[in-house]
Motif scaffolding. Sequence first.
Motif, mmCIF file in Angstrom:
data_model
loop_
_atom_site.group_PDB
_atom_site.id
_atom_site.type_symbol
_atom_site.label_atom_id
_atom_site.label_comp_id
_atom_site.label_asym_id
_atom_site.label_seq_id
_atom_site.Cartn_x
_atom_site.Cartn_y
_atom_site.Cartn_z
ATOM 1 N N LEU A 89 1.097 -1.166 -0.100
ATOM 2 C CA LEU A 89 0.426 -0.078 -0.036
ATOM 3 C C LEU A 89 0.700 1.428 0.274
ATOM 4 C CD1 LEU A 89 -2.115 -0.929 2.475
ATOM 5 C CD2 LEU A 89 -3.228 -0.726 0.296
ATOM 6 N N ALA A 112 -6.206 -3.204 -4.217
ATOM 7 C CA ALA A 112 -6.036 -1.489 -3.310
ATOM 8 C C ALA A 112 -4.512 -1.293 -3.776
ATOM 9 C CB ALA A 112 -5.383 -2.264 -2.033
ATOM 10 N N GLU A 113 -3.193 -2.143 -4.081
ATOM 11 C CA GLU A 113 -2.145 -1.672 -4.388
ATOM 12 C C GLU A 113 -1.739 -0.883 -5.985
ATOM 13 O OE1 GLU A 113 1.434 -4.658 -4.299
ATOM 14 O OE2 GLU A 113 0.832 -4.240 -6.112
ATOM 15 N N SER A 116 -4.049 2.958 -4.607
ATOM 16 C CA SER A 116 -3.145 3.223 -3.273
ATOM 17 C C SER A 116 -1.954 4.266 -4.283
ATOM 18 C CB SER A 116 -2.573 2.990 -2.065
ATOM 19 O OG SER A 116 -1.491 1.620 -2.960
#
Length: 129
Positions: A89, A112-113, A116
Amino acid sequence: MGEYIALSAILSMGWKATHCPMDRIDALAFSGQDFLRIQVKTASLLGHQSGRPPRHHFQMGHGSKNKHLPTREDYDVLCLVSPNARRCLFIEVGAVRQYSVRLSPTRFTEDAERDSWHKAINYVLEIRK
Protein backbone atom coordinates in the motif's frame (compact mmCIF):
# COMPACT_ATOMS: atom_id res chain seq x y z
CA MET A 1 12.44 -8.81 1.62
CA GLY A 2 9.93 -5.94 1.83
CA GLU A 3 12.08 -3.63 -0.28
CA TYR A 4 12.19 -6.17 -3.09
CA ILE A 5 8.43 -6.72 -2.94
CA ALA A 6 8.02 -2.92 -3.17
CA LEU A 7 10.39 -2.74 -6.15
CA SER A 8 8.45 -5.51 -7.88
CA ALA A 9 5.16 -3.66 -7.31
CA ILE A 10 6.60 -0.40 -8.66
CA LEU A 11 7.99 -2.14 -11.74
CA SER A 12 4.57 -3.73 -12.36
CA MET A 13 3.08 -0.20 -12.46
CA GLY A 14 5.27 0.64 -15.46
CA TRP A 15 7.87 2.70 -13.56
CA LYS A 16 11.59 1.97 -13.37
CA ALA A 17 12.89 1.41 -9.86
CA THR A 18 16.14 0.84 -8.06
CA HIS A 19 17.10 -0.20 -4.57
CA CYS A 20 18.73 2.77 -2.85
CA PRO A 21 19.51 2.02 0.81
CA MET A 22 20.06 5.46 2.31
CA ASP A 23 18.91 7.20 5.45
CA ARG A 24 15.08 7.19 5.19
CA ILE A 25 15.09 6.33 1.46
CA ASP A 26 14.94 2.68 0.41
CA ALA A 27 14.08 2.98 -3.29
CA LEU A 28 13.92 5.42 -6.16
CA ALA A 29 11.25 5.19 -8.84
CA PHE A 30 11.56 6.84 -12.27
CA SER A 31 9.19 7.56 -15.15
CA GLY A 32 10.40 9.95 -17.83
CA GLN A 33 11.59 13.10 -16.04
CA ASP A 34 9.70 12.24 -12.82
CA PHE A 35 11.26 10.48 -9.85
CA LEU A 36 10.04 9.49 -6.40
CA ARG A 37 11.92 8.82 -3.17
CA ILE A 38 10.32 5.85 -1.40
CA GLN A 39 10.55 4.63 2.20
CA VAL A 40 9.55 1.00 2.72
CA LYS A 41 8.07 -0.37 5.95
CA THR A 42 7.46 -4.10 6.26
CA ALA A 43 5.39 -5.87 8.91
CA SER A 44 4.57 -9.55 9.16
CA LEU A 45 1.21 -10.63 10.54
CA LEU A 46 0.94 -10.55 14.30
CA GLY A 47 -0.69 -13.70 15.65
CA HIS A 48 -4.01 -13.93 17.43
CA GLN A 49 -3.67 -11.90 20.62
CA SER A 50 -6.49 -11.68 23.14
CA GLY A 51 -8.95 -12.98 20.58
CA ARG A 52 -8.09 -10.27 18.04
CA PRO A 53 -7.73 -11.22 14.39
CA PRO A 54 -4.20 -11.10 12.93
CA ARG A 55 -2.97 -7.64 11.88
CA HIS A 56 0.09 -5.97 10.39
CA HIS A 57 1.59 -3.42 12.81
CA PHE A 58 3.63 -0.74 11.03
CA GLN A 59 5.90 1.76 12.81
CA MET A 60 5.68 4.87 10.65
CA GLY A 61 7.86 7.29 12.61
CA HIS A 62 11.66 7.51 12.54
CA GLY A 63 14.36 8.22 15.10
CA SER A 64 16.05 6.01 17.66
CA LYS A 65 15.14 7.87 20.86
CA ASN A 66 12.50 10.44 19.97
CA LYS A 67 10.17 9.38 17.18
CA HIS A 68 9.30 11.89 14.48
CA LEU A 69 6.72 11.78 11.73
CA PRO A 70 8.19 11.97 8.24
CA THR A 71 7.99 15.11 6.11
CA ARG A 72 8.32 15.83 2.39
CA GLU A 73 11.99 16.63 3.01
CA ASP A 74 12.53 12.99 4.11
CA TYR A 75 10.89 11.18 1.16
CA ASP A 76 7.88 11.33 -1.16
CA VAL A 77 5.99 8.05 -0.73
CA LEU A 78 5.69 5.58 2.14
CA CYS A 79 5.26 1.99 1.03
CA LEU A 80 3.69 -0.43 3.53
CA VAL A 81 4.51 -4.04 2.64
CA SER A 82 2.74 -7.23 3.65
CA PRO A 83 5.28 -10.01 3.09
CA ASN A 84 2.51 -12.55 3.73
CA ALA A 85 0.38 -11.25 0.83
CA ARG A 86 3.38 -9.98 -1.18
CA ARG A 87 1.44 -6.76 -1.73
CA CYS A 88 1.97 -3.08 -0.92
CA LEU A 89 0.00 0.00 0.00
CA PHE A 90 1.43 3.39 -0.96
CA ILE A 91 0.85 6.63 0.98
CA GLU A 92 1.96 10.14 0.08
CA VAL A 93 4.20 11.23 2.97
CA GLY A 94 2.05 14.27 3.81
CA ALA A 95 -0.81 11.90 4.63
CA VAL A 96 1.22 10.12 7.36
CA ARG A 97 -0.21 11.52 10.59
CA GLN A 98 0.36 8.81 13.17
CA TYR A 99 3.36 6.95 14.54
CA SER A 100 1.99 3.46 14.04
CA VAL A 101 -0.90 1.79 12.29
CA ARG A 102 -2.43 -1.67 12.40
CA LEU A 103 -3.88 -2.97 9.14
CA SER A 104 -5.92 -6.03 8.34
CA PRO A 105 -4.33 -8.43 5.84
CA THR A 106 -7.47 -8.05 3.72
CA ARG A 107 -6.37 -4.47 2.88
CA PHE A 108 -3.43 -5.80 0.81
CA THR A 109 -5.02 -6.60 -2.54
CA GLU A 110 -3.94 -6.06 -6.13
CA ASP A 111 -6.58 -3.36 -6.61
CA ALA A 112 -5.60 -1.54 -3.40
CA GLU A 113 -1.93 -1.68 -4.41
CA ARG A 114 -2.61 -0.19 -7.84
CA ASP A 115 -5.10 2.42 -6.59
CA SER A 116 -2.88 3.57 -3.72
CA TRP A 117 0.13 3.87 -6.08
CA HIS A 118 -1.75 6.07 -8.53
CA LYS A 119 -3.26 8.20 -5.76
CA ALA A 120 0.13 8.75 -4.09
CA ILE A 121 2.10 9.56 -7.24
CA ASN A 122 -0.60 11.82 -8.65
CA TYR A 123 -0.60 13.83 -5.43
CA VAL A 124 3.21 14.09 -5.25
CA LEU A 125 3.55 15.10 -8.89
CA GLU A 126 0.74 17.65 -8.56
CA ILE A 127 2.27 19.42 -5.54
CA ARG A 128 5.62 19.63 -7.36
CA LYS A 129 4.10 21.72 -10.16
